[in-house]
Design a protein around this motif. Sequence first.
Motif, PDB file in Angstrom:
ATOM      1  N   LEU A 148       0.856  -1.186   0.000  1.00  0.00           N
ATOM      2  CA  LEU A 148       0.000   0.000   0.000  1.00  0.00           C
ATOM      3  C   LEU A 148       0.892   1.235   0.000  1.00  0.00           C
ATOM      4  CD1 LEU A 148      -2.731  -0.775   2.719  1.00  0.00           C
ATOM      5  CD2 LEU A 148      -3.075  -0.639   0.265  1.00  0.00           C
ATOM      6  N   GLU A 149       0.365   2.314  -0.556  1.00  0.00           N
ATOM      7  CA  GLU A 149       1.109   3.570  -0.581  1.00  0.00           C
ATOM      8  C   GLU A 149       1.241   4.124   0.836  1.00  0.00           C
ATOM      9  OE1 GLU A 149       0.587   8.091  -2.338  1.00  0.00           O
ATOM     10  OE2 GLU A 149      -0.799   6.537  -2.977  1.00  0.00           O
ATOM     11  N   GLN A 150       2.436   4.617   1.175  1.00  0.00           N
ATOM     12  CA  GLN A 150       2.648   5.252   2.471  1.00  0.00           C
ATOM     13  C   GLN A 150       1.875   6.564   2.518  1.00  0.00           C
ATOM     14  OE1 GLN A 150       4.261   4.296   5.199  1.00  0.00           O
ATOM     15  NE2 GLN A 150       5.384   2.510   4.467  1.00  0.00           N
ATOM     16  N   ARG A 151       1.162   6.808   3.629  1.00  0.00           N
ATOM     17  CA  ARG A 151       0.451   8.074   3.833  1.00  0.00           C
ATOM     18  C   ARG A 151       0.908   8.652   5.168  1.00  0.00           C
ATOM     19  NH1 ARG A 151      -3.733   4.554   2.773  1.00  0.00           N
ATOM     20  NH2 ARG A 151      -4.435   4.792   4.903  1.00  0.00           N
ATOM     21  N   TYR A 152       1.287   9.911   5.129  1.00  0.00           N
ATOM     22  CA  TYR A 152       1.754  10.570   6.347  1.00  0.00           C
ATOM     23  C   TYR A 152       0.959  11.838   6.597  1.00  0.00           C
ATOM     24  CZ  TYR A 152       5.760   7.474   6.056  1.00  0.00           C
ATOM     25  OH  TYR A 152       6.559   6.369   5.995  1.00  0.00           O
ATOM     26  N   ILE A 153       0.923  12.238   7.858  1.00  0.00           N
ATOM     27  CA  ILE A 153       0.235  13.461   8.251  1.00  0.00           C
ATOM     28  C   ILE A 153       1.105  14.191   9.271  1.00  0.00           C
ATOM     29  CG2 ILE A 153      -1.073  12.319  10.093  1.00  0.00           C
ATOM     30  CD1 ILE A 153      -3.424  14.178   9.347  1.00  0.00           C
ATOM     31  N   ASP A 154       1.121  15.529   9.184  1.00  0.00           N
ATOM     32  CA  ASP A 154       1.824  16.319  10.195  1.00  0.00           C
ATOM     33  C   ASP A 154       1.087  16.161  11.517  1.00  0.00           C
ATOM     34  OD1 ASP A 154       3.983  17.463   8.810  1.00  0.00           O
ATOM     35  OD2 ASP A 154       2.719  19.035   7.985  1.00  0.00           O
ATOM     36  N   THR A 155       1.847  15.874  12.567  1.00  0.00           N
ATOM     37  CA  THR A 155       1.280  15.671  13.887  1.00  0.00           C
ATOM     38  C   THR A 155       1.946  16.620  14.871  1.00  0.00           C
ATOM     39  OG1 THR A 155       0.856  13.350  13.386  1.00  0.00           O
ATOM     40  CG2 THR A 155       0.868  13.968  15.710  1.00  0.00           C
ATOM     41  N   LEU A 156       1.139  17.380  15.580  1.00  0.00           N
ATOM     42  CA  LEU A 156       1.615  18.305  16.600  1.00  0.00           C
ATOM     43  C   LEU A 156       1.722  17.554  17.921  1.00  0.00           C
ATOM     44  CD1 LEU A 156       2.170  21.262  17.595  1.00  0.00           C
ATOM     45  CD2 LEU A 156      -0.311  21.426  17.972  1.00  0.00           C
ATOM     46  N   TRP A 157       2.879  17.673  18.560  1.00  0.00           N
ATOM     47  CA  TRP A 157       3.105  17.080  19.879  1.00  0.00           C
ATOM     48  C   TRP A 157       3.232  18.223  20.874  1.00  0.00           C
ATOM     49  CZ3 TRP A 157       2.919  11.894  20.636  1.00  0.00           C
ATOM     50  CH2 TRP A 157       3.004  11.094  19.499  1.00  0.00           C
ATOM     51  N   ILE A 158       2.475  18.167  21.962  1.00  0.00           N
ATOM     52  CA  ILE A 158       2.482  19.204  22.982  1.00  0.00           C
ATOM     53  C   ILE A 158       2.838  18.558  24.324  1.00  0.00           C
ATOM     54  CG2 ILE A 158       1.141  21.000  24.148  1.00  0.00           C
ATOM     55  CD1 ILE A 158      -0.882  20.700  21.725  1.00  0.00           C
ATOM     56  N   PHE A 159       3.928  19.033  24.935  1.00  0.00           N
ATOM     57  CA  PHE A 159       4.318  18.555  26.259  1.00  0.00           C
ATOM     58  C   PHE A 159       4.183  19.712  27.227  1.00  0.00           C
ATOM     59  CE2 PHE A 159       7.427  18.089  29.665  1.00  0.00           C
ATOM     60  CZ  PHE A 159       7.014  16.884  30.189  1.00  0.00           C
ATOM     61  N   THR A 160       3.488  19.494  28.343  1.00  0.00           N
ATOM     62  CA  THR A 160       3.339  20.544  29.339  1.00  0.00           C
ATOM     63  C   THR A 160       3.712  20.021  30.731  1.00  0.00           C
ATOM     64  OG1 THR A 160       0.993  20.040  29.709  1.00  0.00           O
ATOM     65  CG2 THR A 160       1.516  21.776  28.102  1.00  0.00           C
ATOM     66  N   ALA A 161       4.279  20.924  31.516  1.00  0.00           N
ATOM     67  CA  ALA A 161       4.554  20.679  32.931  1.00  0.00           C
ATOM     68  C   ALA A 161       3.908  21.837  33.675  1.00  0.00           C
ATOM     69  CB  ALA A 161       6.055  20.635  33.200  1.00  0.00           C
ATOM     70  N   SER A 162       3.039  21.542  34.645  1.00  0.00           N
ATOM     71  CA  SER A 162       2.339  22.623  35.335  1.00  0.00           C
ATOM     72  C   SER A 162       2.387  22.438  36.844  1.00  0.00           C
ATOM     73  CB  SER A 162       0.885  22.704  34.871  1.00  0.00           C
ATOM     74  OG  SER A 162       0.151  21.576  35.294  1.00  0.00           O
ATOM     75  N   ALA A 163       2.309  23.592  37.512  1.00  0.00           N
ATOM     76  CA  ALA A 163       2.301  23.625  38.983  1.00  0.00           C
ATOM     77  C   ALA A 163       1.520  24.865  39.401  1.00  0.00           C
ATOM     78  CB  ALA A 163       3.732  23.691  39.520  1.00  0.00           C
ATOM     79  N   PRO A 164       1.057  24.900  40.644  1.00  0.00           N
ATOM     80  CA  PRO A 164       0.314  26.068  41.104  1.00  0.00           C
ATOM     81  C   PRO A 164       1.189  27.331  41.050  1.00  0.00           C
ATOM     82  CG  PRO A 164       0.141  24.278  42.691  1.00  0.00           C
ATOM     83  CD  PRO A 164       1.160  23.875  41.679  1.00  0.00           C
ATOM     84  N   GLU A 165       0.547  28.439  40.693  1.00  0.00           N
ATOM     85  CA  GLU A 165       1.251  29.720  40.707  1.00  0.00           C
ATOM     86  C   GLU A 165       1.496  30.083  42.171  1.00  0.00           C
ATOM     87  OE1 GLU A 165       0.631  33.701  38.201  1.00  0.00           O
ATOM     88  OE2 GLU A 165      -1.023  33.288  39.563  1.00  0.00           O
ATOM     89  N   LYS A 166       2.674  30.615  42.495  1.00  0.00           N
ATOM     90  CA  LYS A 166       2.961  30.989  43.880  1.00  0.00           C
ATOM     91  C   LYS A 166       1.921  31.978  44.389  1.00  0.00           C
ATOM     92  CE  LYS A 166       7.804  30.130  44.202  1.00  0.00           C
ATOM     93  NZ  LYS A 166       9.087  30.585  44.633  1.00  0.00           N
ATOM     94  N   GLY A 167       1.417  31.707  45.574  1.00  0.00           N
ATOM     95  CA  GLY A 167       0.445  32.594  46.180  1.00  0.00           C
ATOM     96  C   GLY A 167      -0.969  32.390  45.666  1.00  0.00           C
ATOM     97  N   ALA A 168      -1.150  31.549  44.654  1.00  0.00           N
ATOM     98  CA  ALA A 168      -2.494  31.312  44.117  1.00  0.00           C
ATOM     99  C   ALA A 168      -3.206  30.284  44.978  1.00  0.00           C
ATOM    100  CB  ALA A 168      -2.428  30.837  42.678  1.00  0.00           C
ATOM    101  N   THR A 169      -4.514  30.345  44.975  1.00  0.00           N
ATOM    102  CA  THR A 169      -5.283  29.365  45.763  1.00  0.00           C
ATOM    103  C   THR A 169      -5.974  28.382  44.864  1.00  0.00           C
ATOM    104  OG1 THR A 169      -7.150  30.886  45.769  1.00  0.00           O
ATOM    105  CG2 THR A 169      -5.677  30.914  47.694  1.00  0.00           C
TER     106      THR A 169
END
Length: 169
Positions: A148-169
């Motif tokens: 079969l013919e190869q088919r490719y698609i652009d894929t966006l990868w998103i990596f996030t690291a999160s933590a509470p903002e200082k002083g935020a509740t």
Amino acid sequence: ETMLTAADAAADRELKLVKVPLGRAAATSFDPDAQIDLSRFFSSRKDAETLGAARVAKIMEGSLKKQASNPESTLKGVAVDAASAAASERAGRRYVAYDYVADACRRISEDGECLRRSKRLVAASVSVSLESQARTLEEQRRMDAGELEQRYIDTLWIFTASAPEKGAT
């Protein structure tokens, strides 16, 4: 599509990896011009220099703001620091890192009411790669075998690291 989530509940920190195939499936999050700019930035050094890392951060901010405008979203607001965006290359792949503050509902009642809202600092890194568009393992096997013919698609990868903002509740 969330690929991986890791959380430290005691410290209220979270890591997340999200995969977004660009194209029709991503249309609710990214307009066509934004998708083209993402593809161009990550596939061409010249386009990366022309567009700049801040453009990628602005595109991501637009997507986050669309998400926050949805009443059912836990994300209520976002402020991306596009000036903090920086491009880098590792192992032949281009990345853009940027920071933002997210105002999010961390706990929702059964009735959909926000029980705990907090501001979080988020460090994000994004990249785009070509991924096979095979729908099944058998289809992938046949593509690999040349049946079969190869088919490719652009894929966006998103990596996030999160933590509470200082002083935020």
